[in-house]
Enzyme design. Structure first.
Site, PDB file in Angstrom:
ATOM      1  N   SER A 142      -9.686   2.100   3.084  1.00 42.29           N
ATOM      2  CA  SER A 142      -8.890   2.836   2.137  1.00 42.29           C
ATOM      3  C   SER A 142      -7.981   1.956   1.281  1.00 42.29           C
ATOM      4  O   SER A 142      -7.538   2.385   0.219  1.00 42.29           O
ATOM      5  CB  SER A 142      -8.031   3.840   2.900  1.00 42.29           C
ATOM      6  OG  SER A 142      -7.124   3.163   3.762  1.00 42.29           O
TER       7      SER A 142
ATOM      8  N   SER B 298      -9.595  -0.483   7.201  1.00 41.26           N
ATOM      9  CA  SER B 298      -9.091  -0.414   5.820  1.00 41.26           C
ATOM     10  C   SER B 298      -8.373  -1.642   5.285  1.00 41.26           C
ATOM     11  O   SER B 298      -8.028  -1.692   4.110  1.00 41.26           O
ATOM     12  CB  SER B 298      -8.169   0.790   5.665  1.00 41.26           C
ATOM     13  OG  SER B 298      -8.947   1.953   5.647  1.00 41.26           O
TER      14      SER B 298
ATOM     15  N   LYS C  28       0.844  -1.202   0.000  1.00 44.17           N
ATOM     16  CA  LYS C  28       0.000   0.000   0.000  1.00 44.17           C
ATOM     17  C   LYS C  28       0.878   1.249   0.000  1.00 44.17           C
ATOM     18  O   LYS C  28       1.891   1.301   0.702  1.00 44.17           O
ATOM     19  CB  LYS C  28      -0.891  -0.034   1.242  1.00 44.17           C
ATOM     20  CG  LYS C  28      -1.976   1.035   1.289  1.00 44.17           C
ATOM     21  CD  LYS C  28      -2.834   0.846   2.546  1.00 44.17           C
ATOM     22  CE  LYS C  28      -3.937   1.884   2.663  1.00 44.17           C
ATOM     23  NZ  LYS C  28      -4.705   1.742   3.925  1.00 44.17           N
TER      24      LYS C  28
END
Ligand code: GLN
Length: 507
Positions: free
Chosen positions: A158, A182, A83
């Site tokens: 997210s 997330s 990420k």
């Protein structure tokens, strides 16, 4: 037979075996994933940055080590996606924000350093809501990620990029971060596995902070065993993170393997009364209820457990998180990192004017919204009424967990109240967006570990549903045991994994 599957569809555990037998090399494997990214990421947009050269060089080193008989870890040579909120030395790290466009970190986050030290080639950086604020990845400044099951739908957030990359077979493994859900919610809506470790169990050094007291990095995978293997690589004490836990990790791989036998004799499972029923999509609730029945068949003792303060978790979170975020984001001052905007028509702008112009253009609406809420909640005169109150509620939520875990070994709930919604559907309604994390947020507020495991497809829309297992702090092994048991029992019913290329919109 798994061995008949194309390389990109195999689990990381399988790939490690395939590398060991010499059936393939890390370079060949890494190429296969890069080709897959080339073929499908145009429609999914899981990656913000693909580092083909870096990944292939790391893969070549892995192959050389293997030839010399010196492996760094079981996952040596198995590629991974990261990420874009984790600092990677020498490759862009944007956090999905314009304000960090062009920033190349001079150091690795501890999680990234540990991946490299274990020999995992890093394929690239995945898309995310700006500074990890969101539940749909639509708040990325670089455009949304699409759900591989239905390209018109969100992949969660997210960390939608990491979940979509793994779901669409562009990576066997990924790293996510979970401040309020997330990792777990994107896992739920993409049919993948996501784990939020115990707070402090995985280092936050080099993880760009949204809310320090809640943020936690963890594994995103297609199987529970893979998540355990990855967790063992990234977890454990780090002197560079002052909130890092000293205790060694519990036995995660062993627990996942024990769970995979499908036997849960005597395990006490609590169904959280407040996390289900009204407000939960019927097809989500149905798959959840059926999964609970399977746990009963596996020998678990099921009881209903009430955690009365969970109903206030969302409200407390949306004070604590923006308070911390507003303070953390002050560092983006146009001086230290990334973007610098000079205000129009000002001849010799002051530092403050440059800061204002940069923050105005560099931050998106959701980030500005949270900076304003957080600044307000922390302001003198309001601090006790908002931030102080929220901290008290946080304590009550931790106590709910403590009392619940006196009665049961794990707590369970649906991971997310709905399946993946359509892109754009909740973009103009922040409160509707925030509600996606109603079942995941309590764990962040209390620091306890949680997993989301695929529970099947909802009847009304044919989209993935996630099943959440929560355990006491430091007992991450329990989420792996129960998660693996459920996974194995469900896969027996389904005749294989939930995700297969025929079911995806990008096969
Ligand atoms: N969706 C939640 C939020 O918007 C959680 C985000 C996260 O876990 N990073 O804050």
């Amino acid at each position: 037979m798994t061995t008949a599957l194309p390389l990109v569809q195999r689990s990381a555990a399988d790939l490690s075996t395939v590398l060991a037998t010499g059936e393939t090399t890390s370079v060949e494997l890494t190429r296969a994933f890069l080709d897959r990214i080339d073929a499908v990421d145009g429609s999914v947009h899981a990656f913000l940055h693909v580092d083909a050269d870096g990944a292939l060089a790391a893969a070549a080193s892995s192959d050389a080590r293997r030839a010399g008989g010196e492996l760094l870890s079981r996952l040596d040579g198995v590629p991974i996606a990261v990420k874009d909120v984790l600092a990677t030395e020498g490759t862009p790290t944007t956090c999905g924000s314009r304000i960090l466009e062009g920033w190349i970190p001079p150091y690795d986050a501890t999680v990234v350093a540990r991946l490299r030290a274990a020999g995992l080639p890093i394929l690239g950086k995945t898309n995310m809501d700006e500074f990890a604020m969101g539940s749909s990845t639509e708040h990325s400044a670089y455009g949304p990620t699409h759900n591989p099951w239905d390209l018109d739908r969100i992949p969660g957030g997210s960390g939608g990029g990491s979940a979509a990359a793994v779901a669409a077979f562009m990576a066997p493994l990924a790293i996510g971060t979970d401040t309020g859900g997330s990792i777990r919610q994107p896992g739920a809506v993409t049919g993948t596995v996501g784990v939020k470790p115990t707070y402090g169990g995985v280092s936050r050094y080099g993880l760009v902070a949204m809310a320090n007291s809640l943020d936690q990095a963890g594994p995103v995978t297609r199987t529970v065993l893979d998540a355990a293997l990855l967790h063992e690589v990234i977890g454990g004490h780090d002197p560079l993170d002052s909130t890092s836990i000293y205790e060694p990790l519990p036995l995660l791989e062993e627990s996942a393997r024990a769970g995979a036998t499908g036997e849960l004799d005597g395990v006490r499972v609590g169904v959280v009364t407040e996390l289900g029923g009204e407000g939960y999509q019927p097809g989500v609730q149905q798959r959840f209820d059926e999964a609970v029945e399977l746990l009963v068949k596996a020998g678990a003792d099921i009881v209903q457990v009430s955690c009365p303060h969970f109903v206030h978790a969302l409200a407390a979170y949306y004070l604590v998180m923006p308070s911390e975020a507003s303070s953390n984001l002050a560092r983006f001052d146009a001086m230290r990192y990334g973007l610098r905007v000079l205000p129009d028509g000002v001849e010799a702008p002051s530092a403050e004017e440059v800061m204002r112009a940069t923050r105005d253009q560099g931050f998106g609406d959701e980030v500005k919204r949270r900076i304003i809420i957080g600044t307000y909640a922390l302001s003198s005169g309001y601090y006790d009424a908002y931030y102080g109150q929220a901290q008290k509620v946080r304590t009550l939520i931790s106590r709910d967990f403590e009392q619940a875990f006196e009665q049961v070994d794990v707590l369970v709930s649906p991971t997310s109240p709905t399946t993946a919604f359509r892109l754009g559907e909740k973009l103009d309604d922040p409160l509707a967006m925030y509600l996606n994390d109603i079942a995941t947020i309590p764990a962040n507020l209390a620091g306890v570990p949680g997993i989301s495991v695929p529970a099947g497809l909802a009847e009304e829309d044919g989209l993935p549903v996630g099943f959440q297992v929560l355990a006491p702090a430091l007992a991450d092994d329990r989420v792996y045991r129960v998660g693996a048991a459920l996974e194995s029992l469900l896969q027996q019913q389904w005749g294989g994994p939930l995700i297969n290329p025929e079911r995806l919109a990008v096969s």
